[in-house]
Design an enzyme around this catalytic site. Structure first.
Site, PDB file in Angstrom:
ATOM      1  N   GLY A 110     -36.828 -72.185 -18.197  1.00 35.23           N
ATOM      2  CA  GLY A 110     -37.740 -71.130 -18.612  1.00 35.23           C
ATOM      3  C   GLY A 110     -39.071 -71.695 -19.054  1.00 35.23           C
ATOM      4  CB  SER A 111     -41.790 -70.158 -21.010  1.00 36.20           C
ATOM      5  OG  SER A 111     -41.238 -69.945 -22.303  1.00 36.20           O
ATOM      6  CB  SER A 112     -43.598 -75.215 -21.810  1.00 39.59           C
ATOM      7  OG  SER A 112     -43.460 -75.834 -20.551  1.00 39.59           O
ATOM      8  NE  ARG A 113     -43.918 -68.039 -25.773  1.00 45.63           N
ATOM      9  CZ  ARG A 113     -42.889 -67.325 -26.236  1.00 45.63           C
ATOM     10  NH1 ARG A 113     -42.476 -67.477 -27.484  1.00 45.63           N
ATOM     11  NH2 ARG A 113     -42.276 -66.460 -25.447  1.00 45.63           N
ATOM     12  CB  THR A 114     -38.653 -70.246 -24.645  1.00 46.63           C
ATOM     13  OG1 THR A 114     -39.371 -69.008 -24.631  1.00 46.63           O
ATOM     14  CG2 THR A 114     -37.246 -69.991 -25.151  1.00 46.63           C
ATOM     15  N   GLY A 115     -38.843 -73.405 -24.587  1.00 47.42           N
ATOM     16  CA  GLY A 115     -38.170 -74.697 -24.568  1.00 47.42           C
ATOM     17  C   GLY A 115     -38.532 -75.559 -25.761  1.00 47.42           C
ATOM     18  CD  GLU A 121     -37.363 -76.520 -14.377  1.00 49.92           C
ATOM     19  OE1 GLU A 121     -38.569 -76.871 -14.432  1.00 49.92           O
ATOM     20  OE2 GLU A 121     -37.010 -75.394 -14.016  1.00 49.92           O
ATOM     21  CB  CYS A 163     -41.749 -74.071 -13.094  1.00 46.71           C
ATOM     22  SG  CYS A 163     -40.295 -74.676 -12.217  1.00 46.71           S
TER      23      CYS A 163
END
Length: 490
Positions: free
Chosen positions: A223-228, A246, A280
């Site tokens: 998913g998104s880098s923010r959530t990761g 990822e 992505c």
């Protein structure tokens, strides 16, 4: 429309949380409705997975593989249904969603081979006894899926995790719940023992409840880098838990010294605009030489981009681009374009929200050369390509590397020497030469560096994070050594 959309301990349950729905972003209609999972239902799902771990891990690999292969057979039997479901929830054209289901089927053979080659049994002789390397499952893992490939990408975690002997709680994107539900129904038909795979649906609060659950042994996220990043911070101080991420990218594509302009433009468009820019690995920054060839490539790119067909996923004459995932996502791309214009960029092809109530946008191209040093390092997740003109090749590489991400990168050039120069200097987990940078082999490691993630999710190397190695030295009976260490008397 059933309200029983949470699969816990082998049974379907209605949610105990608030109302949630799924909207077809092309047809603008509700296609799924239910209630989210409550925190207690998340607890039940994790508990169910925990109860199943001993029996599932004790199965032989061949026994687990039989369930997975049966799932693959069911995928083949239901491929048209699942491809249509993915199209309805994501807006992607049917030609593309059919390839996604095909990738799900292909993942089974890849994961079987990966288990044997990367995490199978290794035996080494010793002077006394034998040394073995075996692998054990982590136990209970959560799988968080994205919306852009709601079948293929979660499947890239689930299949190798099951083969390794893990039990799973699956939390899909709240934008694609129906794909998840129908996929898990196929797993149910494959005969998986109860508790081995559980499904909880919901929005942020459901994800938080699952990610924070103390009885998880690991979490696999796409998913998104923010959530990761939030998950990474949450798991700090918990070295006993495996975390595979990822995430996103802000990916450069450089063009220099090519002979075929149309082939070059084709690969640029495939890199930037496939899946309406919602991969992505999509090219976000295009570097073109500041010379006559660069001018010619840009002119042809603008011409072809203006003629890209955008339309309904089920149209008889299939479009190249369908709708984005939602009207909100489409609006966000319009706002991102305006932000860049306000910073000094120049629009070359305007990205337009074609229907404010749908996810349809036209692809856009924007020249950011004048403000490249001030350009935000954001992943604009849609069909907006930022062009940078350059005079110095190394300068272009440096600008391409000027990002906190590091997922994919590519060079379009007829010179292998230039590619080797580029390859040695570019910072990315996927580096392509004369191929679109959205393309990657399912048998190769998929992932990046920096804020693009860790491990190599959803591919051959996923086996590495689905099990941990155990080293053993073994002898059939307790034996007194022939030569004792000094100071010992028997």
């Amino acid at each position: 429309m059933t309200q029983q959309t949470h699969f816990i301990a082998g049974q379907w349950h209605a949610g105990q949380g608030h109302d949630i729905e799924s909207i077809d972003p092309a047809k603008k209609r509700q296609i799924w409705q239910a209630k989210s999972a409550s925190s207690e239902q998340v607890n039940q799902a994790v508990s169910s997975a925990r109860k199943a771990t001993v029996t599932w891990a004790a199965c032989t690999f061949e026994q687990r593989l039989a369930y997975v292969k049966r799932f693959g057979e069911l995928l083949a039997e239901n491929k048209d249904m699942l491809a249509l479901t993915i199209a309805q929830e994501t807006g992607k054209p049917l030609w593309e969603t059919a390839t996604e289901v095909g990738a799900m089927m292909g993942k089974i053979g890849i994961s079987e081979r990966a288990y044997q080659e990367r995490t199978g049994l290794v035996e080494n002789p010793m002077p006394v006894g034998k040394a073995f390397i075996r692998h054990k499952p982590h136990g209970v893992v959560a799988v968080f899926g994205p919306y852009n490939f709601p079948g293929h990408l979660p499947n890239g975690h689930i299949v190798p995790a099951l083969l390794a002997g893990n039990c799973i709680v699956f939390k899909p994107s709240d934008l694609t719940p129906l794909v998840a539900e129908r996929t898990v129904q196929l797993w149910e038909k494959a005969g998986l023992p109860k508790g081995v795979l559980n499904l909880v649906q919901g929005e942020v609060e459901t994800g938080k409840a699952l990610a924070a659950h103390p009885d998880l042994d690991g979490l696999f996220f796409t998913g998104s880098s923010r959530t990761g990043k939030i998950l990474h911070e949450q798991y700090a101080g918990h070295p006993g838990k495996i975390l595979a991420l990822e995430m996103g990218g802000n990916n450069p594509l450089i063009v220099k010294d090519i002979s075929d302009i149309d082939a070059t433009v084709h690969d640029i468009i495939q890199s930037a605009f496939v899946t309406s820019g919602q991969r992505c690995t999509c090219a976000r920054k295009l570097f073109l030489e500041n010379n006559t060839q660069g001018d010619a490539i840009l002119a042809r790119l603008i011409e072809v981009t203006k003629n890209i067909k955008v339309g309904d996923y089920d149209a008889d004459e299939q479009p190249f681009m369908g709708a984005m995932i939602s009207k909100n996502a489409a609006h966000a791309m319009v706002m991102a374009q305006q932000q860049l214009l306000d910073l000094g960029a120049t629009s070359l092809v305007e990205l337009t929200h074609l229907d404010p109530e749908s996810g349809f946008v036209s692809p856009g191209i924007i020249d950011v050369t004048a403000m490249v040093e001030q350009m935000p390092d954001d992943e604009h997740f849609g069909p907006l390509l930022k062009v940078v003109r350059f005079d110095d090749f190394d300068r272009a590489i440096s600008l391409g590397n000027n990002t906190k991400f590091g997922l994919s990168a590519g060079l379009l050039s007829d010179s292998e020497d230039l590619y080797q120069h580029f390859y040695q200097r570019i910072r990315a987990g996927i580096v392509n030469w004369n191929r679109p940078i959205t393309g990657a082999s399912g048998a190769a490691p998929f992932g990046g560096v920096g804020e693009s993630g860790n491990h190599r999710a959803s591919a051959y190397y996923a086996a590495d994070y689905c099990a941990y190695p155990v080293a053993s030295v073994e002898l059939e009976k307790v034996t007194l050594p022939g030569n004792l260490n000094p100071g010992l008397n028997f």
